[in-house]
Design an enzyme around this catalytic site. Structure first.
Site, PDB file in Angstrom:
ATOM      1  N   CYS A  71       0.745  -1.297   0.039  1.00  0.00           N
ATOM      2  CA  CYS A  71      -0.027  -0.107  -0.157  1.00  0.00           C
ATOM      3  C   CYS A  71       0.837   1.465  -0.087  1.00  0.00           C
ATOM      4  CB  CYS A  71      -0.901   0.037   1.281  1.00  0.00           C
ATOM      5  SG  CYS A  71      -1.811   1.430   1.604  1.00  0.00           S
ATOM      6  N   CYS A 375       2.561  21.364   4.550  1.00  0.00           N
ATOM      7  CA  CYS A 375       2.518  20.059   4.655  1.00  0.00           C
ATOM      8  C   CYS A 375       3.787  19.692   3.804  1.00  0.00           C
ATOM      9  CB  CYS A 375       1.044  19.426   4.174  1.00  0.00           C
ATOM     10  SG  CYS A 375       0.711  19.880   2.505  1.00  0.00           S
TER      11      CYS A 375
END
Length: 418
Positions: A71, A375
């Site tokens: 993933c 971010c």
């Protein structure tokens, strides 16, 4: 080739050096001694994979997720949490030095997440039909391929309950014609709220039968369809009430988000009587808390659904001193400049690509302070460098671990004139 991992790069790979050349090793953690194989040689650096672990790092951890390494969501489950936060501090310091040219800017200690797992309150899952049944899951890192899941350890309890039920219900549907592309799930801490997202060009109403079926189960009873009367839910932040829906952006680690908001308020100083411009304002994450004491707040947000929710959030909190501009940020900044506006404080929380196009405007609109929430350490460093050239000096920078088990790091920077 034998190497020792020195640090973690932004992106999650381990960093080693061989005769001065940087080698990025997927899955390597600091203090690992590894036998690696080069898979890409880019000249100034190379990419490698692990052939064998000669001496494992004492900082290695056992991943708890069965699809870790496949993933694309987590990169650092194999590294202990204390080492994760140390490496994220290093990533920010390195970006500020390399990209920003700030050699003497102190980075304050990172604010850790209250929990390394079960913290995430917002996820977006791909949905696809394969081998006679539906699956939900994540994209495999760096590819268009997907991996199915029935749970996600970094997500909170309500979301995992919804993922498990969704996986079971969808797997029982032998009907490939549903135009389902994504499932977005948000949690208010008690219940999961689900939006089904139709494939591009398909009518949302085609998902009505599926939504009705899912609503029969307690874990998925709060289900709606994006573009077709999407349901709202309420949550609390910093003692204030907020409305959201699963499709609009909200921060996914509430306790860390609250710490970031508190830091922005603290660094703003006494807010009483100040005028504040909040760019990329979303549903009012910063606008609403600032407006409790400021004389006026101008909220700028391009997404009309987020902006509409921000107006509602001002209303339910009794805030009458916020005005709203629903427009692209650069257009709003130019409009404010043309009107001769000025603000004591400008707060911005841009997407990952940063705010390169509006920095000159911000430097002109602000009079006392700029609070930059980021971010991405690289774009933050680039933008701080430009703002510094425009006369705004970074005074404080602090990282926050919004996303444990990943390489991502959130940061807040304070800039003042001169």
């Amino acid at each position: 080739m034998q190497v020792e991992i020195e640090s973690i790069a932004f992106g999650g790979s381990g960093v080693a050096r061989e005769e001065g050349k940087v080698i990025f090793v997927k899955g390597g953690v600091p203090k690992d001694v590894l036998e690696v194989r080069i898979i890409k040689d880019k000249g100034s650096y190379a990419e490698a994979i692990i052939e064998s672990v000669i001496t494992p790092s004492p900082e290695r951890a056992e991943p708890v997720c069965e699809v870790f390494g496949t993933c694309g969501g987590c990169q650092l489950q194999n590294l202990g949490y204390e080492a994760q936060t140390r490496e994220k501090e290093h990533m920010l310091k390195d970006a500020l030095r390399r990209t920003g040219g700030f050699t003497d800017l102190t980075v304050e200690p990172i604010f850790p997440s209250g929990s390394g797992y079960a913290y995430r309150t917002r996820v977006r899952l791909a949905a696809w039909y394969y081998a006679g049944k539906w699956h939900i899951g994540y994209n495999i890192g760096g590819t268009r391929r997907k991996v199915g899941i029935t749970s996600c350890p970094i997500s909170d309890g309500p979301i995992n309950g919804a993922i498990g039920r969704l996986s079971a219900v969808l797997a029982a549907f032998d009907e490939p014609r549903f135009p389902l592309e994504f499932v977005q799930i948000s949690s208010d801490g008690n219940d999961a709220h689900i939006s089904l997202v139709a494939r591009s060009g398909k009518q949302p109403g085609a998902l009505s039968a599926l939504a009705k079926h899912l609503a029969r189960f307690p874990e998925t009873e709060s289900v709606s369809i994006r573009g077709k009367s999407e349901a709202e839910f309420e949550f609390e932040l910093s003692g204030m009430r907020f409305l959201a829906n699963p499709s609009v952006f909200t921060q996914s680690n509430p306790s860390v988000n609250e710490a970031i908001v508190d830091t922005a308020l603290e660094w703003t100083g006494p807010v009483e009587g100040l005028s504040v411009l909040d760019l990329y304002s979303g549903i009012g994450n910063f606008s609403a808390p600032l407006a409790k004491a400021a004389s006026k707040v101008v909220s700028v947000e391009i997404n009309r659904f987020s902006s509409a929710l921000a107006r509602k959030n001002a209303g339910i909190n009794g805030l009458t001193n916020i005005s709203f501009i629903t427009a692209p940020t650069d257009e709003a900044v130019n409009e404010l400049l043309e009107k001769g506006e000025a603000f004591d404080v400008v707060v911005l929380d841009p997407p990952r690509e940063g705010a390169k196009e509006i920095l000159e405007g911000i430097a002109s609109l602000a009079t006392r302070k700029i609070i930059y929430v980021s971010c991405d350490p690289a774009t933050l460093s680039r933008d701080l460098k430009r703002l510094n050239e425009l006369g705004w000096s970074p005074r404080r920078v602090k990282p926050f671990d919004m996303f444990p088990q990943t390489y991502h790091v959130e940061s807040v920077a304070l800039l003042e004139k001169g």
